[in-house]
Design an enzyme around this catalytic site. Structure first.
Site, short mmCIF file in Angstrom:
data_model
loop_
_atom_site.label_atom_id
_atom_site.label_comp_id
_atom_site.label_asym_id
_atom_site.label_seq_id
_atom_site.Cartn_x
_atom_site.Cartn_y
_atom_site.Cartn_z
N HIS A 232 -11.35 10.38 5.96
CA HIS A 232 -11.23 8.94 6.18
C HIS A 232 -10.75 8.60 7.59
O HIS A 232 -11.21 7.65 8.19
CB HIS A 232 -10.23 8.39 5.16
CG HIS A 232 -10.04 6.92 5.20
ND1 HIS A 232 -11.07 6.04 4.99
CD2 HIS A 232 -8.93 6.16 5.42
CE1 HIS A 232 -10.60 4.80 5.07
NE2 HIS A 232 -9.32 4.85 5.36
N ARG B 236 -1.40 9.32 8.67
CA ARG B 236 -1.30 7.90 9.02
C ARG B 236 -0.81 7.07 7.84
O ARG B 236 -1.32 7.22 6.72
CB ARG B 236 -2.66 7.39 9.45
CG ARG B 236 -2.74 5.89 9.57
CD ARG B 236 -4.12 5.44 9.95
NE ARG B 236 -5.08 5.61 8.89
CZ ARG B 236 -5.70 4.61 8.27
NH1 ARG B 236 -5.45 3.35 8.61
NH2 ARG B 236 -6.57 4.83 7.33
N HIS C 204 -8.81 10.08 2.24
CA HIS C 204 -8.42 8.93 1.42
C HIS C 204 -8.63 9.32 -0.04
O HIS C 204 -9.69 9.83 -0.40
CB HIS C 204 -9.29 7.71 1.77
CG HIS C 204 -8.69 6.43 1.27
ND1 HIS C 204 -8.56 6.14 -0.06
CD2 HIS C 204 -8.16 5.37 1.93
CE1 HIS C 204 -7.98 4.96 -0.19
NE2 HIS C 204 -7.73 4.47 1.00
N GLU D 117 0.84 -1.20 0.00
CA GLU D 117 0.00 0.00 0.00
C GLU D 117 0.88 1.25 0.00
O GLU D 117 2.08 1.18 0.27
CB GLU D 117 -0.93 -0.01 1.23
CG GLU D 117 -1.90 -1.17 1.19
CD GLU D 117 -3.01 -1.11 2.24
OE1 GLU D 117 -4.04 -1.73 2.01
OE2 GLU D 117 -2.84 -0.45 3.27
N ARG E 130 -1.14 9.01 1.22
CA ARG E 130 -2.51 9.46 0.93
C ARG E 130 -2.63 10.97 0.84
O ARG E 130 -3.37 11.49 0.01
CB ARG E 130 -3.44 8.98 2.04
CG ARG E 130 -3.60 7.51 1.99
CD ARG E 130 -4.38 7.00 3.15
NE ARG E 130 -4.50 5.57 2.99
CZ ARG E 130 -5.10 4.76 3.83
NH1 ARG E 130 -5.67 5.26 4.91
NH2 ARG E 130 -5.17 3.49 3.60
#
Ligand SMILES: Cc1cc2nc3c(=O)[nH]c(=O)nc-3n(C[C@H](O)[C@H](O)[C@H](O)COP(=O)(O)OP(=O)(O)OC[C@H]3O[C@@H](n4cnc5c(N)ncnc54)[C@H](O)[C@@H]3O)c2cc1C
Length: 509
Positions: free
Chosen positions: A344, A379, A236, A116, A283
């Site tokens: 998000h 994050r 997000h 990711e 992100r």
């Protein structure tokens, strides 16, 4: 009169994992988990991508996972916390496996590790694209069999009660709304765990379910506990565009890790203009890039392109995403998927130490509502389920050691408003909620955030909300809306403070 040794507010991964651990260690203690809707209705159940854990040392290492987390956090993480969480990850993963949680394996029987954004290695364990649901179900199954834990569904906590003696404040109970019996009640307790999740519902576009209204933040702030970093709300980049729908369906980060491209209205990839990692940048970078591209286009969205990927393998990895897209007339094999950034994850929250303890010693915060120092400004993908497990573990160990210091208060409080007015003012509050979402979204996403204007608008919404309710009566939508207003004010205030700090440090250069 109601009482329980430990009150856990919230039935997501953090609340359930905490309950499982402390109940096993301390069968002598009584535990109540309150949750404002059904137990399964959480952010946790929607988690798709999975959980980041270093499971092999040939190509990956704790040092790399730590470094990726620090880089994503942009200089604002607490390094000791990052190290603690990442090094504990394998042990917490083992505990999930012991209760029967299943994660996918490849043909060789090894973990099928996903990649990711922001991760330098494949290290995401997942259960197809419904990892959160798998974890939630396995934890609930255990909890329902644990004799000293009760789950009280449809019980919405409204506020915490604290008492101060000789300059020492403790949390002694909570007021809550029992929806089934339409009563407001009070429960005494020796320790309270806030595990109430995030606040995505404050924004127009969000991936968070309706329960994510920042209740824990509002209650903790009211109790005088420190709240930090609420200016860092993570957007997000790839929520499925669906006009005014709320929440928006998430297209997991893992889809980009699997090779999907993000393209503009001319079907051109554009992310490399903003970051050399392209689709695998973090992100915040991708969300900002998409917002810029949308501003310069005739559309309200960009696209995710999965058409070049192997269709069978895509479907096997992402069955939920494939079937959801198909249900709205989009076939990922043939069509571009329209996407927008959406609120998000709340990176900040209730300030806690390494044990999840707040500035009130018998009040803990774990999971998304807590500000632990792990995430910093942004994050890293799939680090939040992990954070929830580690802090639930830490808090359980600490409560075990400290709960003997806290006894039940002898004060039994009678709620001022025993009944909630059952009016049909939902419509009025639905409109107010939309206005609040407009205010916060416009404020948060603008380049020159005008905090004073946003404060004024929130004050007006507060006055309107109060005028909607009859004197001496409260209504269900009012309870939730007032938490949202309180959380919105904290976000605006902390954005303003950060802006002032930035201006001051620029002036000092
Ligand atoms: C669509 C989506 C996908 C995600 N994917 C991932 C992923 O792949 N990997 C990852 O690491 N993270 C992911 N996340 C983030 C992660 O799921 C959450 O951060 C995490 O599940 C939060 O868990 P929690 O225990 O803190 O709270 P939650 O799971 O949000 O649970 C909160 C609980 O608190 C209860 N509650 C709230 N207020 C009250 C009140 N006043 N009274 C009583 N009960 C209350 C709610 O009813 C609920 O039971 C995703 C999030 C979303 C929305």
């Amino acid at each position: 009169m109601l009482k329980t040794d430990i009150l856990i507010i919230g039935s997501g991964i953090s609340g359930l994992f905490f309950a499982m651990k402390i109940a096993k260690k301390r069968p002598d203690l009584s535990l109540v988990i309150m949750t404002k809707e059904t137990a399964k209705n959480t952010n946790t159940r929607f988690a798709q991508g999975g959980i980041a854990v270093v499971t092999e040392n040939l190509t990956d290492s704790f040092a790399q996972h730590i470094n990726d987390t620090l880089q994503a956090g942009d200089g604002h993480c607490d390094e000791n916390i990052v190290k603690m969480v990442i090094e504990q990850a394998p042990a917490r993963l083992r505990e999930l496996l012991e209760i029967g949680t299943l994660f996918d394996k490849n043909e060789k029987g090894q973990w099928d590790l996903g990649l990711e954004g922001g991760h330098s290695q494949h290290r995401i364990l997942h259960h197809k694209d419904s990892s959160g649901l798998e974890i939630e179900e396995k934890l609930l199954k255990i909890i329902k069999k644990t004799p000293n834990v009760e789950i009280w569904e449809n019980h919405q906590v409204i506020d915490l009660n604290t008492e101060t003696k000789k300059d020492k404040t403790t949390c002694t109970g909570a007021f809550f709304y029992d929806k089934k019996h339409n009563r407001i009640k009070y429960i005494r307790t020796r320790t309270v765990i806030l595990s109430t999740g995030g606040c995505g519902q404050l924004f127009e576009n969000t991936t968070n379910p309706k329960i994510a209204t920042g209740d824990g933040i509002a209650m903790a702030a009211h109790a005088g506990v420190a709240i930090e970093d609420m200016q860092y709300i993570q957007f997000h980049p790839t929520a499925l565009y669906a006009g005014k729908e709320n929440p928006l369906f998430l297209i997991s980060e893992a889809v980009r890790g699997f090779g999907a491209h993000i393209v503009n209205e001319d079907q051109k990839r554009f992310l490399f203009k903003y970051d050399l990692r392209g689709e695998l940048a973090t992100r915040d970078i991708i969300s900002r890039a998409i917002s810029k591209e949308i501003q310069n286009s005739s559309k309200n969205h960009v696209y995710l392109d999965c058409r070049h990927l192997d269709a069978d393998s895509f479907h096997a990895h992402f069955p939920v995403i494939t079937s959801h897209c198909k249900s709205v007339g989009i076939d990922p094999e043939k069509d571009l998927i329209p996407i927008v950034p959406a609120a998000h994850y709340q990176c900040g929250g209730i300030k806690v130490d390494q044990n999840g303890s707040t500035t009130i010693p018998n009040l803990y915060a774990i999971g998304e509502c807590a500000r632990t120092g792990l995430h910093g400004k942004n994050r890293l993908a799939s680090n939040s389920l992990l954070e929830a497990l580690v802090f639930a573990h830490q808090a359980a160990a600490n409560v075990d050691k400290t709960i003997s210091k806290f006894i039940f208060s002898t004060k039994i409080l009678i709620p001022k408003f025993p009944k909630v007015q059952q009016t049909n003012d939902y419509y009025a509050f639905a409109i107010l909620k939309q206005e609040l979402q407009n205010v916060i979204t416009a404020f948060y996403t603008s380049n020159d955030r005008d905090a004073d204007l946003a404060f004024e608008k929130i004050k007006m919404l507060n006055n309107t909300a109060i005028s909607q309710i009859e004197a001496h009566e409260i209504t269900i939508p009012f309870i939730e809306f007032s938490n949202m207003l309180a959380t919105a004010l904290i976000i605006i205030k902390q954005c303003k403070e950060e802006n002032n700090n930035r201006t001051r440090s620029r002036a000092n250069i």
